[in-house]
Design a protein around this motif. Structure first.
Motif, short mmCIF file in Angstrom:
data_model
loop_
_atom_site.label_atom_id
_atom_site.label_comp_id
_atom_site.label_asym_id
_atom_site.label_seq_id
_atom_site.Cartn_x
_atom_site.Cartn_y
_atom_site.Cartn_z
N SER A 72 86.72 -15.03 94.17
CA SER A 72 87.61 -13.87 94.06
C SER A 72 87.29 -12.83 95.13
CB SER A 72 87.50 -13.25 92.67
OG SER A 72 86.23 -12.66 92.47
N LEU A 73 86.02 -12.66 95.47
CA LEU A 73 85.65 -11.74 96.55
C LEU A 73 86.21 -12.21 97.88
CD1 LEU A 73 81.91 -10.99 95.59
CD2 LEU A 73 83.88 -9.49 95.30
N ARG A 74 86.14 -13.49 98.13
CA ARG A 74 86.67 -14.02 99.39
C ARG A 74 88.19 -13.90 99.44
NH1 ARG A 74 84.55 -19.49 101.66
NH2 ARG A 74 84.99 -18.34 103.58
N HIS A 140 84.61 -11.92 105.09
CA HIS A 140 85.02 -13.20 104.52
C HIS A 140 84.05 -14.31 104.92
CE1 HIS A 140 87.51 -16.87 104.11
NE2 HIS A 140 88.07 -16.23 103.12
N ARG A 141 83.64 -14.28 106.18
CA ARG A 141 82.71 -15.31 106.65
C ARG A 141 81.34 -15.15 106.00
NH1 ARG A 141 82.93 -18.35 112.17
NH2 ARG A 141 81.11 -19.67 111.97
N LEU A 142 80.89 -13.90 105.85
CA LEU A 142 79.59 -13.66 105.22
C LEU A 142 79.59 -14.09 103.76
CD1 LEU A 142 78.62 -10.20 106.75
CD2 LEU A 142 77.47 -12.39 107.13
N PHE A 143 80.69 -13.86 103.06
CA PHE A 143 80.78 -14.35 101.68
C PHE A 143 80.71 -15.88 101.67
CE2 PHE A 143 82.93 -10.23 100.38
CZ PHE A 143 81.88 -9.84 99.56
N GLY A 144 81.23 -16.52 102.71
CA GLY A 144 81.09 -17.98 102.82
C GLY A 144 79.64 -18.39 103.02
N TYR A 145 78.92 -17.66 103.89
CA TYR A 145 77.49 -17.93 104.06
C TYR A 145 76.75 -17.74 102.74
CZ TYR A 145 78.30 -17.52 109.13
OH TYR A 145 78.75 -17.69 110.41
N CYS A 146 77.15 -16.69 102.01
CA CYS A 146 76.52 -16.43 100.71
C CYS A 146 76.75 -17.60 99.75
CB CYS A 146 77.07 -15.13 100.13
SG CYS A 146 76.43 -14.73 98.50
N ALA A 147 77.96 -18.15 99.76
CA ALA A 147 78.27 -19.27 98.87
C ALA A 147 77.41 -20.48 99.19
CB ALA A 147 79.76 -19.63 98.98
N LEU A 172 72.96 -11.48 101.95
CA LEU A 172 74.24 -11.83 102.59
C LEU A 172 75.41 -11.21 101.85
CD1 LEU A 172 73.59 -15.60 103.40
CD2 LEU A 172 73.87 -13.76 105.06
N ASN A 173 75.33 -11.22 100.52
CA ASN A 173 76.40 -10.62 99.71
C ASN A 173 76.51 -9.12 99.98
OD1 ASN A 173 77.93 -9.64 97.39
ND2 ASN A 173 77.60 -11.67 96.53
N ALA A 176 78.03 -8.54 103.42
CA ALA A 176 79.48 -8.79 103.37
C ALA A 176 80.20 -7.63 102.71
CB ALA A 176 79.75 -10.10 102.61
N ALA A 177 79.65 -7.11 101.61
CA ALA A 177 80.28 -5.98 100.93
C ALA A 177 80.29 -4.74 101.82
CB ALA A 177 79.54 -5.69 99.63
N ARG A 178 79.23 -4.55 102.60
CA ARG A 178 79.19 -3.39 103.51
C ARG A 178 80.30 -3.49 104.54
NH1 ARG A 178 74.21 -3.95 105.15
NH2 ARG A 178 73.37 -2.74 103.43
N ASN A 179 80.53 -4.68 105.08
CA ASN A 179 81.62 -4.85 106.04
C ASN A 179 82.98 -4.69 105.38
OD1 ASN A 179 80.78 -5.98 108.97
ND2 ASN A 179 79.25 -6.59 107.47
N PHE A 180 83.10 -5.18 104.15
CA PHE A 180 84.37 -5.02 103.43
C PHE A 180 84.67 -3.54 103.20
CE2 PHE A 180 86.81 -4.74 99.46
CZ PHE A 180 87.90 -5.54 99.78
N ASN A 181 83.65 -2.78 102.79
CA ASN A 181 83.85 -1.34 102.58
C ASN A 181 84.21 -0.63 103.88
OD1 ASN A 181 83.24 -1.59 99.86
ND2 ASN A 181 81.07 -1.19 100.15
N ALA A 182 83.59 -1.05 104.99
CA ALA A 182 83.92 -0.46 106.29
C ALA A 182 85.38 -0.76 106.66
CB ALA A 182 82.97 -0.98 107.36
#
Length: 252
Positions: A72-74, A140-147, A172-173, A176-182
């Motif tokens: 869902s995050l991705r 999106h890519r970082l959430f993939g690395y996290c997965a 990693l999560n 990714a969230a920091r980039n999403f917030n940015a």
């Protein structure tokens, strides 16, 4: 189009308003990610829950739930990235179709915009939209690395590698969230920059509104009060095996 950009002349009030816009964008981003110790932002508080999520993940037998959350995050990052691509195309079409937009400008009687170059004003908006797109794509890519990292966590809590891997996934999560917030902040400022079409004072007002909304959601929102009710312990990530790590300060 390019000739129009070269011919654009911005008055001093416009330059000051644009400088204020970028200063506010950088400043609120820094304040959100590096808040005072006594008043952490929602983004910083959520890092505790992300680490706690990974600690709970280690001892969970059925990990389908965790996979669904990450999916869902991705999906959210993919949606915003797609929206930014569409917005970029629309802005390019507006900049390239000068006569039609000039007609709209004359219809709303915003003559000062035509005199100083609306293309330059839309380019500032497009800067924020493109920056948001890049942030969302990287998130999106970082959430993939996290997965992938989560999938490598052993399914036995007593495994000596399990917690280390889980904390890698947490880091990693969080990144990714920091980039999403940015990316979200860039979207807010892209919307605020559109007020420049009403003149420099319109841009100043739009910037003030965006800064206030962003600050309130991070530091004075109801969701922040809910998050503060019960916080996980401020435990740091476990250093990766073989990595030299000195003493680190606990995060709020």
């Amino acid at each position: 189009m390019f000739q129009s950009l070269l011919d654009s002349r911005l008055a001093l009030p416009d330059l000051i308003a644009v400088a204020l816009l970028f200063a506010a964008w950088i400043g609120i981003g820094w304040l959100t990610e590096s808040p005072p110790a006594g008043r952490p932002s929602v983004s910083v508080l959520m890092t505790r829950f992300r680490r706690e999520w990974m600690r709970q993940f280690v001892g969970r037998d059925n990990r389908i739930f965790d996979g669904n959350i990450l999916a869902s995050l991705r999906e959210g990052t993919a949606f915003f990235a797609s929206a930014c691509m569409i917005a970029t195309g629309g802005l390019l079409a507006l900049i390239g179709n000068g006569e039609r937009l000039r007609g709209i400008v004359r219809e709303f009687e915003i003559e000062s915009v035509a005199g100083t170059g609306y293309e330059m004003r839309l380019l500032v908006t497009m800067f924020f939209v493109v920056n948001a797109f890049l942030k969302f794509v990287w998130a999106h890519r970082l959430f993939g690395y996290c997965a992938v990292t989560m999938a490598s966590v052993p399914n036995r809590p007593d495994d000596p590698v399990a917690l280390d891997r889980a904390m890698q996934a947490a880091d990693l999560n969080i990144t990714a969230a920091r980039n999403f917030n940015a990316g979200l902040r860039s979207v807010y400022f892209a919307l605020g920059s559109l007020t420049w079409l009403a003149g420099p004072w319109g841009l100043v007002a739009g910037t003030a509104v965006v800064v206030f909304v962003t600050w309130r959601r991070e530091f004075a929102s109801t969701s922040r009060q809910v998050i503060l009710r019960s916080l996980p312990p401020p435990e740091l990530s476990v250093p990766v095996a073989g990595q030299v790590s000195g003493p680190r300060r606990p995060q709020p």
